[in-house]
Scaffold this active site. Structure first.
Site, PDB file in Angstrom:
ATOM      1  N   HIS A 120       0.828  -1.215   0.000  1.00 46.99           N
ATOM      2  CA  HIS A 120       0.000   0.000   0.000  1.00 46.99           C
ATOM      3  C   HIS A 120       0.865   1.269   0.000  1.00 46.99           C
ATOM      4  O   HIS A 120       0.502   2.278  -0.598  1.00 46.99           O
ATOM      5  CB  HIS A 120      -0.944  -0.015   1.206  1.00 46.99           C
ATOM      6  CG  HIS A 120      -0.244  -0.203   2.515  1.00 46.99           C
ATOM      7  ND1 HIS A 120       0.377  -1.399   2.845  1.00 46.99           N
ATOM      8  CD2 HIS A 120      -0.021   0.637   3.551  1.00 46.99           C
ATOM      9  CE1 HIS A 120       0.930  -1.283   4.044  1.00 46.99           C
ATOM     10  NE2 HIS A 120       0.700  -0.051   4.491  1.00 46.99           N
ATOM     11  N   HIS A 141      27.803  -2.934 -12.139  1.00 47.32           N
ATOM     12  CA  HIS A 141      28.679  -3.736 -11.284  1.00 47.32           C
ATOM     13  C   HIS A 141      27.983  -4.923 -10.625  1.00 47.32           C
ATOM     14  O   HIS A 141      28.626  -5.920 -10.331  1.00 47.32           O
ATOM     15  CB  HIS A 141      29.280  -2.864 -10.167  1.00 47.32           C
ATOM     16  CG  HIS A 141      30.278  -1.867 -10.667  1.00 47.32           C
ATOM     17  ND1 HIS A 141      31.061  -1.117  -9.817  1.00 47.32           N
ATOM     18  CD2 HIS A 141      30.625  -1.507 -11.925  1.00 47.32           C
ATOM     19  CE1 HIS A 141      31.854  -0.329 -10.546  1.00 47.32           C
ATOM     20  NE2 HIS A 141      31.587  -0.537 -11.816  1.00 47.32           N
ATOM     21  N   ARG A 150      35.472  -8.419 -14.234  1.00 45.85           N
ATOM     22  CA  ARG A 150      35.829  -8.651 -12.827  1.00 45.85           C
ATOM     23  C   ARG A 150      34.604  -8.698 -11.904  1.00 45.85           C
ATOM     24  O   ARG A 150      34.658  -9.284 -10.829  1.00 45.85           O
ATOM     25  CB  ARG A 150      36.804  -7.576 -12.343  1.00 45.85           C
ATOM     26  CG  ARG A 150      36.212  -6.173 -12.245  1.00 45.85           C
ATOM     27  CD  ARG A 150      37.277  -5.131 -11.986  1.00 45.85           C
ATOM     28  NE  ARG A 150      36.732  -3.828 -11.631  1.00 45.85           N
ATOM     29  CZ  ARG A 150      36.219  -2.962 -12.514  1.00 45.85           C
ATOM     30  NH1 ARG A 150      36.162  -3.270 -13.805  1.00 45.85           N
ATOM     31  NH2 ARG A 150      35.758  -1.788 -12.111  1.00 45.85           N
TER      32      ARG A 150
HETATM   33  C1  RB5 Z   1       4.215   0.134   5.423  1.00 42.63           C
HETATM   34  O1  RB5 Z   1       3.665   1.021   6.338  1.00 42.63           O
HETATM   35  C2  RB5 Z   1       5.735   0.267   5.397  1.00 42.63           C
HETATM   36  O2  RB5 Z   1       6.282  -0.256   6.566  1.00 42.63           O
HETATM   37  C3  RB5 Z   1       6.304  -0.423   4.186  1.00 42.63           C
HETATM   38  O3  RB5 Z   1       5.746   0.137   3.040  1.00 42.63           O
HETATM   39  C4  RB5 Z   1       7.799  -0.366   3.977  1.00 42.63           C
HETATM   40  O4  RB5 Z   1       8.274   0.931   4.073  1.00 42.63           O
HETATM   41  C5  RB5 Z   1       8.601  -1.330   4.728  1.00 42.63           C
HETATM   42  O5  RB5 Z   1       9.827  -1.412   4.630  1.00 42.63           O
END
Ligand code: RB5
Length: 141
Positions: free
Chosen positions: A10, A99, A133
């Site tokens: 989200h 890289h 490399r």
């Molecule tokens: C969600 O609130 C948030 O924790 C998530 O989108 C993210 O940033 C996690 O690493």
């Protein structure tokens, strides 16, 4: 055939939609969700789903977006054939391809400016791994 997968939680939903809108005239995205910024979901579910798909072909690319890009990066890098790079500048994005042969770009939807995210994605998609490399180093990962 190369496929480009995209997924977010989200916190990354808005940037995911912006990316799809901006690039869909030239790229065909396989959108793995989520479908709303309103309904909280768990980012590892989306990272794992995307990585399983990306790992099926070494030409595949993944784009993962959460709020900070941290969680998506951590979850994605648990997968053996995945090298996920947390991209926040054009330079670090370019290096992740040159890289590290990164096959997943992770972006922080709540932290990165939309236009910078577009630039990073463009660089990610158009920069080739240097090999040489760097190949023996990524094999050691
Ligand atoms: C969600 O609130 C948030 O924790 C998530 O989108 C993210 O940033 C996690 O690493």
């Amino acid at each position: 055939m190369k496929k480009i997968f995209i997924a977010s939680d989200h916190g990354g939903y808005t940037l995911k939609q912006e990316i799809i809108k901006k690039f869909s005239n030239r790229l065909n995205f396989k959108d793995l969700g989520t479908k709303s910024s309103k309904k909280p979901v768990n980012y590892p579910d989306y990272a794992h789903k995307l990585c399983k798909n990306v790992a099926k072909n070494k030409l595949n690319i993944g784009i993962l977006i959460c709020g900070s890009a941290m969680g998506m990066t951590m979850a994605a890098n648990r997968h053996k054939k995945i090298r996920a790079a947390l991209c926040y500048s054009v330079k670090n994005t370019k290096l992740s391809r040159l890289h590290n042969d990164a096959n997943v770009i992770t972006l922080g939807g709540r932290l990165i400016d939309k236009n910078l995210a577009f630039k990073c994605l463009n660089v990610f998609l158009n920069t080739k791994f240097e090999g040489g490399r760097h190949l023996k180093r990524i094999k050691k990962i």
